[in-house]
Scaffold this motif. Sequence first.
Motif, PDB file in Angstrom:
ATOM      1  N   PHE A 272       0.847  -1.205   0.000  1.00  0.00           N
ATOM      2  CA  PHE A 272       0.000   0.000   0.000  1.00  0.00           C
ATOM      3  C   PHE A 272       0.876   1.246   0.000  1.00  0.00           C
ATOM      4  N   LEU A 273       1.883   1.279   0.886  1.00  0.00           N
ATOM      5  CA  LEU A 273       2.762   2.449   0.954  1.00  0.00           C
ATOM      6  C   LEU A 273       3.659   2.528  -0.274  1.00  0.00           C
ATOM      7  N   GLY A 274       4.128   1.378  -0.750  1.00  0.00           N
ATOM      8  CA  GLY A 274       4.917   1.376  -1.977  1.00  0.00           C
ATOM      9  C   GLY A 274       4.123   1.937  -3.148  1.00  0.00           C
ATOM     10  N   GLY A 275       2.834   1.610  -3.187  1.00  0.00           N
ATOM     11  CA  GLY A 275       1.980   2.109  -4.246  1.00  0.00           C
ATOM     12  C   GLY A 275       1.726   3.597  -4.162  1.00  0.00           C
TER      13      GLY A 275
ATOM     14  N   GLU B 212       7.816  11.028   6.979  1.00  0.00           N
ATOM     15  CA  GLU B 212       9.218  11.378   6.685  1.00  0.00           C
ATOM     16  C   GLU B 212       9.798  10.469   5.605  1.00  0.00           C
ATOM     17  N   ALA B 213       9.578   9.168   5.774  1.00  0.00           N
ATOM     18  CA  ALA B 213      10.151   8.200   4.835  1.00  0.00           C
ATOM     19  C   ALA B 213       9.579   8.363   3.433  1.00  0.00           C
ATOM     20  N   LEU B 214       8.269   8.575   3.343  1.00  0.00           N
ATOM     21  CA  LEU B 214       7.632   8.689   2.040  1.00  0.00           C
ATOM     22  C   LEU B 214       7.898  10.048   1.403  1.00  0.00           C
ATOM     23  N   LEU B 215       8.037  11.081   2.225  1.00  0.00           N
ATOM     24  CA  LEU B 215       8.314  12.410   1.680  1.00  0.00           C
ATOM     25  C   LEU B 215       9.647  12.420   0.946  1.00  0.00           C
ATOM     26  N   ALA B 216      10.612  11.648   1.461  1.00  0.00           N
ATOM     27  CA  ALA B 216      11.922  11.578   0.818  1.00  0.00           C
ATOM     28  C   ALA B 216      11.826  10.931  -0.565  1.00  0.00           C
ATOM     29  N   GLN B 217      10.803  10.088  -0.765  1.00  0.00           N
ATOM     30  CA  GLN B 217      10.629   9.415  -2.055  1.00  0.00           C
ATOM     31  C   GLN B 217       9.681  10.174  -2.983  1.00  0.00           C
ATOM     32  N   GLY B 218       8.700  10.867  -2.386  1.00  0.00           N
ATOM     33  CA  GLY B 218       7.726  11.595  -3.189  1.00  0.00           C
ATOM     34  C   GLY B 218       6.766  10.644  -3.892  1.00  0.00           C
ATOM     35  N   SER B 219       5.929  11.208  -4.788  1.00  0.00           N
ATOM     36  CA  SER B 219       5.003  10.407  -5.575  1.00  0.00           C
ATOM     37  C   SER B 219       4.674  11.139  -6.864  1.00  0.00           C
TER      38      SER B 219
END
Length: 223
Positions: A26-29, A147-154
């Motif tokens: 879900f988070l990877g998506g 924090e973790a997802l912000l570093a990756q963005g979307s």
Amino acid sequence: MSTRTLTEELWASIEPIYAEILAHPFLGGLTDGTLPREAFRHFVVQDSHYLRDYARALAVCAAKAPGEEDVRAFADDAVGALAAEQGMHAEFLTAFGGSAEEAAAEPVLPTTRAYTSYLLATVYGGSFAEALGAVLPCYWIYARVGEALLAQGSPDPLYAKWIATYGDEAFQSVVRRVLALTDRLGEELSTAERRRVVEHFRTTSRYEWMFWDAAWRGERWPV
């Protein structure tokens, strides 16, 4: 007495759970933009149900809090939880061609019901420390995930907006305040009560994983 701060002990108790959360598809998506819209809609609808009860749980924390500043802070957070439900979620639901009223009429599904029932039973029936342990994962895990997802963005603007909400410094500062309170409180707890706080924290952390997983699976009541 433990030489570790309470927050150190709490996070150590859920490191394997948090690793599973970060690894969840879900988070990877969210970050690669491949999450099906229906899975995200499922999450938003159930999160709207969840946040109404989470606001109640925070209001109980405010009532049980030891100091005036803590009472005010948890009361503000309860209002903030409802504002998130009414504002951000309404915007997301509009993007799906629906409304907050339609979402409110949809059923509360099994994982949401189990999580909120546990949360409310703990905050009403336990000490302030136990209540804090139960509500803390929704603060802390979302801050760390943000924090973790912000570093990756979307690449998906809708998912990027959700990520930015929890990676934002305003949310991070709220979480730091709650963690500081947790460590102050931890200095005064008996070994037995500290153990209960850790157990509640670990349980609701598991529910956080289950909540994302329920949306990913498209969970429904089986009968």
